[in-house]
Structure formats: C-alpha cells, structure tokens
Write a protein that holds these residues in place. Structure first.
Motif, PDB file in Angstrom:
ATOM      1  N   PRO A   6     -17.214  29.874 -28.576  1.00  0.00           N
ATOM      2  CA  PRO A   6     -15.961  30.072 -27.362  1.00  0.00           C
ATOM      3  C   PRO A   6     -15.391  28.506 -26.944  1.00  0.00           C
ATOM      4  O   PRO A   6     -16.270  27.790 -27.426  1.00  0.00           O
ATOM      5  N   VAL A   7     -14.031  28.814 -26.632  1.00  0.00           N
ATOM      6  CA  VAL A   7     -13.767  26.523 -26.654  1.00  0.00           C
ATOM      7  C   VAL A   7     -12.869  26.849 -25.047  1.00  0.00           C
ATOM      8  O   VAL A   7     -12.784  27.848 -24.803  1.00  0.00           O
ATOM      9  N   GLU A   8     -13.174  25.977 -24.048  1.00  0.00           N
ATOM     10  CA  GLU A   8     -12.518  25.281 -22.650  1.00  0.00           C
ATOM     11  C   GLU A   8     -11.238  24.799 -23.130  1.00  0.00           C
ATOM     12  O   GLU A   8     -10.931  24.425 -22.370  1.00  0.00           O
ATOM     13  N   LEU A   9     -10.406  26.174 -23.742  1.00  0.00           N
ATOM     14  CA  LEU A   9      -9.516  25.419 -23.695  1.00  0.00           C
ATOM     15  C   LEU A   9      -8.029  26.707 -23.136  1.00  0.00           C
ATOM     16  O   LEU A   9      -8.836  28.340 -22.985  1.00  0.00           O
ATOM     17  N   PRO A  10      -6.918  26.350 -22.333  1.00  0.00           N
ATOM     18  CA  PRO A  10      -5.740  28.146 -22.062  1.00  0.00           C
ATOM     19  C   PRO A  10      -5.120  28.554 -23.324  1.00  0.00           C
ATOM     20  O   PRO A  10      -5.682  27.900 -23.958  1.00  0.00           O
ATOM     21  N   PRO A  11      -4.363  29.640 -22.931  1.00  0.00           N
ATOM     22  CA  PRO A  11      -4.862  30.412 -24.018  1.00  0.00           C
ATOM     23  C   PRO A  11      -4.081  29.259 -25.296  1.00  0.00           C
ATOM     24  O   PRO A  11      -3.614  30.060 -26.510  1.00  0.00           O
ATOM     25  N   LEU A  12      -3.033  28.559 -24.636  1.00  0.00           N
ATOM     26  CA  LEU A  12      -1.665  28.005 -25.121  1.00  0.00           C
ATOM     27  C   LEU A  12      -2.358  26.897 -26.654  1.00  0.00           C
ATOM     28  O   LEU A  12      -2.338  26.520 -27.524  1.00  0.00           O
ATOM     29  N   GLY A  13      -3.680  26.407 -25.954  1.00  0.00           N
ATOM     30  CA  GLY A  13      -4.745  24.750 -25.916  1.00  0.00           C
ATOM     31  C   GLY A  13      -5.306  25.541 -27.373  1.00  0.00           C
ATOM     32  O   GLY A  13      -5.553  25.479 -28.300  1.00  0.00           O
ATOM     33  N   VAL A  14      -5.611  27.308 -26.701  1.00  0.00           N
ATOM     34  CA  VAL A  14      -6.354  27.954 -28.399  1.00  0.00           C
ATOM     35  C   VAL A  14      -5.778  28.612 -29.122  1.00  0.00           C
ATOM     36  O   VAL A  14      -6.141  28.342 -30.059  1.00  0.00           O
ATOM     37  N   ALA A  15      -4.205  28.533 -29.163  1.00  0.00           N
ATOM     38  CA  ALA A  15      -3.058  29.039 -30.459  1.00  0.00           C
ATOM     39  C   ALA A  15      -2.570  28.168 -31.367  1.00  0.00           C
ATOM     40  O   ALA A  15      -2.931  27.551 -32.129  1.00  0.00           O
ATOM     41  N   VAL A  16      -2.686  26.460 -30.383  1.00  0.00           N
ATOM     42  CA  VAL A  16      -2.810  25.494 -30.368  1.00  0.00           C
ATOM     43  C   VAL A  16      -3.790  25.136 -32.120  1.00  0.00           C
ATOM     44  O   VAL A  16      -4.166  24.389 -33.729  1.00  0.00           O
ATOM     45  N   LEU A  17      -5.540  24.767 -30.997  1.00  0.00           N
ATOM     46  CA  LEU A  17      -6.632  24.389 -31.589  1.00  0.00           C
ATOM     47  C   LEU A  17      -6.272  26.057 -33.139  1.00  0.00           C
ATOM     48  O   LEU A  17      -6.799  25.213 -34.388  1.00  0.00           O
ATOM     49  N   ALA A  18      -6.126  27.233 -32.940  1.00  0.00           N
ATOM     50  CA  ALA A  18      -6.340  27.310 -34.614  1.00  0.00           C
ATOM     51  C   ALA A  18      -5.263  27.265 -35.442  1.00  0.00           C
ATOM     52  O   ALA A  18      -5.452  27.526 -36.211  1.00  0.00           O
ATOM     53  N   ARG A  19      -4.120  27.113 -35.092  1.00  0.00           N
ATOM     54  CA  ARG A  19      -3.446  26.164 -35.804  1.00  0.00           C
ATOM     55  C   ARG A  19      -4.197  25.356 -36.714  1.00  0.00           C
ATOM     56  O   ARG A  19      -3.504  25.189 -38.015  1.00  0.00           O
ATOM     57  N   GLN A  20      -4.401  24.552 -35.659  1.00  0.00           N
ATOM     58  CA  GLN A  20      -5.090  23.123 -36.450  1.00  0.00           C
ATOM     59  C   GLN A  20      -6.211  23.822 -37.536  1.00  0.00           C
ATOM     60  O   GLN A  20      -5.831  23.096 -38.589  1.00  0.00           O
ATOM     61  N   LEU A  21      -6.922  24.106 -37.525  1.00  0.00           N
ATOM     62  CA  LEU A  21      -7.971  25.265 -38.776  1.00  0.00           C
ATOM     63  C   LEU A  21      -7.601  25.643 -39.488  1.00  0.00           C
ATOM     64  O   LEU A  21      -7.582  25.799 -40.490  1.00  0.00           O
ATOM     65  N   ARG A  22      -6.389  26.416 -39.480  1.00  0.00           N
ATOM     66  CA  ARG A  22      -5.165  26.749 -40.387  1.00  0.00           C
ATOM     67  C   ARG A  22      -5.499  26.017 -41.942  1.00  0.00           C
ATOM     68  O   ARG A  22      -4.987  26.202 -42.461  1.00  0.00           O
ATOM     69  N   GLN A  23      -5.040  24.358 -41.122  1.00  0.00           N
ATOM     70  CA  GLN A  23      -4.383  23.657 -41.553  1.00  0.00           C
ATOM     71  C   GLN A  23      -5.675  22.985 -42.413  1.00  0.00           C
ATOM     72  O   GLN A  23      -5.214  23.286 -43.253  1.00  0.00           O
ATOM     73  N   LEU A  24      -6.406  22.627 -41.477  1.00  0.00           N
ATOM     74  CA  LEU A  24      -7.860  22.393 -42.103  1.00  0.00           C
ATOM     75  C   LEU A  24      -8.116  23.348 -43.647  1.00  0.00           C
ATOM     76  O   LEU A  24      -8.877  22.727 -44.408  1.00  0.00           O
ATOM     77  N   SER A  25      -7.765  24.633 -42.866  1.00  0.00           N
ATOM     78  CA  SER A  25      -8.600  25.559 -44.369  1.00  0.00           C
ATOM     79  C   SER A  25      -8.307  25.338 -45.709  1.00  0.00           C
ATOM     80  O   SER A  25      -9.026  25.417 -46.645  1.00  0.00           O
ATOM     81  N   VAL A  26      -7.070  24.872 -46.170  1.00  0.00           N
ATOM     82  CA  VAL A  26      -6.502  24.664 -47.180  1.00  0.00           C
ATOM     83  C   VAL A  26      -7.326  23.366 -47.905  1.00  0.00           C
ATOM     84  O   VAL A  26      -7.236  22.672 -49.239  1.00  0.00           O
ATOM     85  N   CYS A  27      -8.241  21.895 -46.750  1.00  0.00           N
ATOM     86  CA  CYS A  27      -8.645  21.328 -47.721  1.00  0.00           C
ATOM     87  C   CYS A  27      -9.663  21.546 -48.259  1.00  0.00           C
ATOM     88  O   CYS A  27     -10.231  22.053 -48.744  1.00  0.00           O
ATOM     89  N   ASP A  28     -10.626  19.999 -48.394  1.00  0.00           N
ATOM     90  CA  ASP A  28     -12.272  20.131 -48.924  1.00  0.00           C
ATOM     91  C   ASP A  28     -13.346  20.425 -48.395  1.00  0.00           C
ATOM     92  O   ASP A  28     -14.702  19.774 -48.360  1.00  0.00           O
TER      93      ASP A  28
END
Length: 285
Positions: free
Chosen positions: A84-106
């Motif tokens: 759970p994160v204290e972000l509004p919906p668009l902020g949650v979407a941005v955070l999820a995309r950042q995690l997706r970017q990092l998921s291919v890293c080491d």
C-alpha cells in the motif's frame, strides 16, 4: 523472467517507457472475478515469474485489499508483495511503471519490493481542482473550504511527497513547491477544462516535457470530484532510478531472509532491526 509487477486496474498499467520495460500484470477486483479465478491468476504469475510485486493505493476499497490478502494466504506464498502506498491513482500508476523499469535490472525481488517506498518519495503527485470541500486525502484549511464556494475558483493540490494546497490565480504558478531534480510530467484530464497544468505548472517546475494519458477510474473518487486535471512528475530515466536504489544500503530481512532496503521488508512487512543499534541502546552494566 523478471519479477512481475501487478496493478489493481487496467488504467494503472501505463504504456512502457521503452521497448525493454515489461508490461504490467493487471489484476481484477472482486466484483469482476471470482475468488477461484483470482487464485489461479496469481498462481500463474508466480509460476512464470517467481515473485509478484503489487503496489496499490492505500485508499483501495477494503474488499479488494481483503481479496489480495486472502489469495496470498490460500497460496501460502511469501513471494507476493502487497504494497500500500500513500499516492493518488496516477501516482500509483507512475510508481508501478518505475518498478517495471527496474524489474529488468540486477535487483533482487526483495530490493525491488522495498524500493517502492523509496521511489514514492520522489513522485510529485497532485491535481487541479475546482473545489476542495469534500477532499479527504489532503489537509484543507477552513479558509480554503470557504474559497471553494466562490464561482470560478481553482486549487492546485499536491498530495505527495508532502501535502500542499494553493489557490490558482491567472497565470501564476501558485505556491506549490516542485521537485529539485529532473522529472517528466504525466497529465490525465478529467471533466475540468483547463491547460494550467501544462502551460503554467510544467514550466514553473522545469519538467523535461509532458505526456498525456487517460484519467484512472479511481481518480474521481480519490479527489472527490470528476472535474479535475491530475498530474504526476517523476524521474523518467532508468539510469537515475537505478542509481537511486543502488545507493541505499542493502540488508537481509531477519524474518524471511530476502534482501531489503530501508526499514521494512516489502514481502513479509517485518521491520528491519539493526542489531548494532539495539546493542547501543542497551544500558551499561
């Protein structure tokens, strides 16, 4: 396969930043999917990816949160991180995309999951609103409430990383303090007709361009009005995100054994206890 990043609705699955960014797995709410189907879906993600990370708004309906925890309990899996994160919906979407970017890293799954709390502090998420009379997620003064009743009023509201509220006057950027680092602005338009976010706020914050996307379905409820323009400024470059997460000291969770950064494990939620700090607090014999 990289760790799967799942979102709680399809409109939180933003388009990939580049061809290397994996797609988000989209989970379904209890009203759209049976309990058995939810179990099958998450089990398939675990079989394919090994670990699943689910960032979601802390304001997600209780029935949906209970469903997520129930599925994890039935699967008896410590490889599902519910964040759970204290972000509004668009902020949650941005955070999820950042995690997706990092998921291919080491990064290990534990570091990736616990990085969500770190990255959330670097997302400037807010909205332009015509009224703040019913806004619950950001503190609103009595003066702002009174001004909401004036015809033509507009308010720039920042929910994260720290609550801010400013009355919008003409072409003035208001009193919203923006990021001190390079960001790109994502804009989602509701029923409010205004270009203030792109023509005034974006230049004031010196963002590196802006992109538009559809307004998440949860946004009208989160901001207490469908008449809004939601926005989120965040770090777009993978190299900067990677450096940010890499700069934090890694530890091992003493409960589940996964790596973590910060003060809490993303998978089992156990707080990190520094044994050296505990020894320092012991009274002298």
């Amino acid at each position: 396969m990289p760790t799967a990043i799942a979102v709680t609705s399809g409109d939180l699955a933003l388009p990939p930043s580049d061809r290397h960014t994996p797609l988000a797995a989209v989970l379904q709410p209890p009203s759209a999917q049976s309990f058995e189907a939810s179990i099958t879906e998450l089990h398939a993600l675990l079989e394919q990816h090994g670990y699943v990370v689910v960032p979601y708004a802390a304001a997600l309906p209780a029935a949906y949160v209970q469903r997520l925890h129930a599925v994890r309990s039935v699967l008896e899996s410590d490889r599902i991180a519910l964040l759970p994160v204290e972000l509004p919906p668009l902020g949650v979407a941005v955070l999820a995309r950042q995690l997706r970017q990092l998921s291919v890293c080491d990064f290990s799954p534990g570091v990736l999951a616990s990085a969500a709390r770190l990255l959330a502090h670097y997302i400037y998420a807010g909205a332009l609103l015509p009224t703040v009379t019913r806004l619950d997620h950001v503190p609103v003064s009595l003066t702002a409430h009174a001004r909401s009743w004036m015809p033509g009023s507009q308010f720039a509201v920042l929910a994260s990383p720290a609550p801010q509220l400013a009355k919008v006057t003409g072409t003035e950027p208001g009193l919203l303090e923006g990021p001190s680092f390079a960001t790109r602005l994502l804009v989602a338009r509701g029923q409010l007709q205004s270009d203030w976010v792109t023509t005034v706020l974006a230049p004031a914050w010196q963002v590196q361009g802006h992109l538009e996307t559809a307004l998440p379905a949860e946004s009208a409820g989160w901001w207490a009005t469908p008449r809004l323009v939601e926005f989120a400024a965040a770090i777009p470059e993978l190299s900067v995100l990677h450096q940010l997460v890499s700069s934090v000291r890694r530890e091992l969770c003493r409960w589940c054994g996964l790596e973590l950064i910060g003060d809490r494990c993303g998978f089992c939620s156990a707080p990190f206890a520094d044994p050296h700090a505990q020894l320092e607090r012991l009274p002298a014999q």
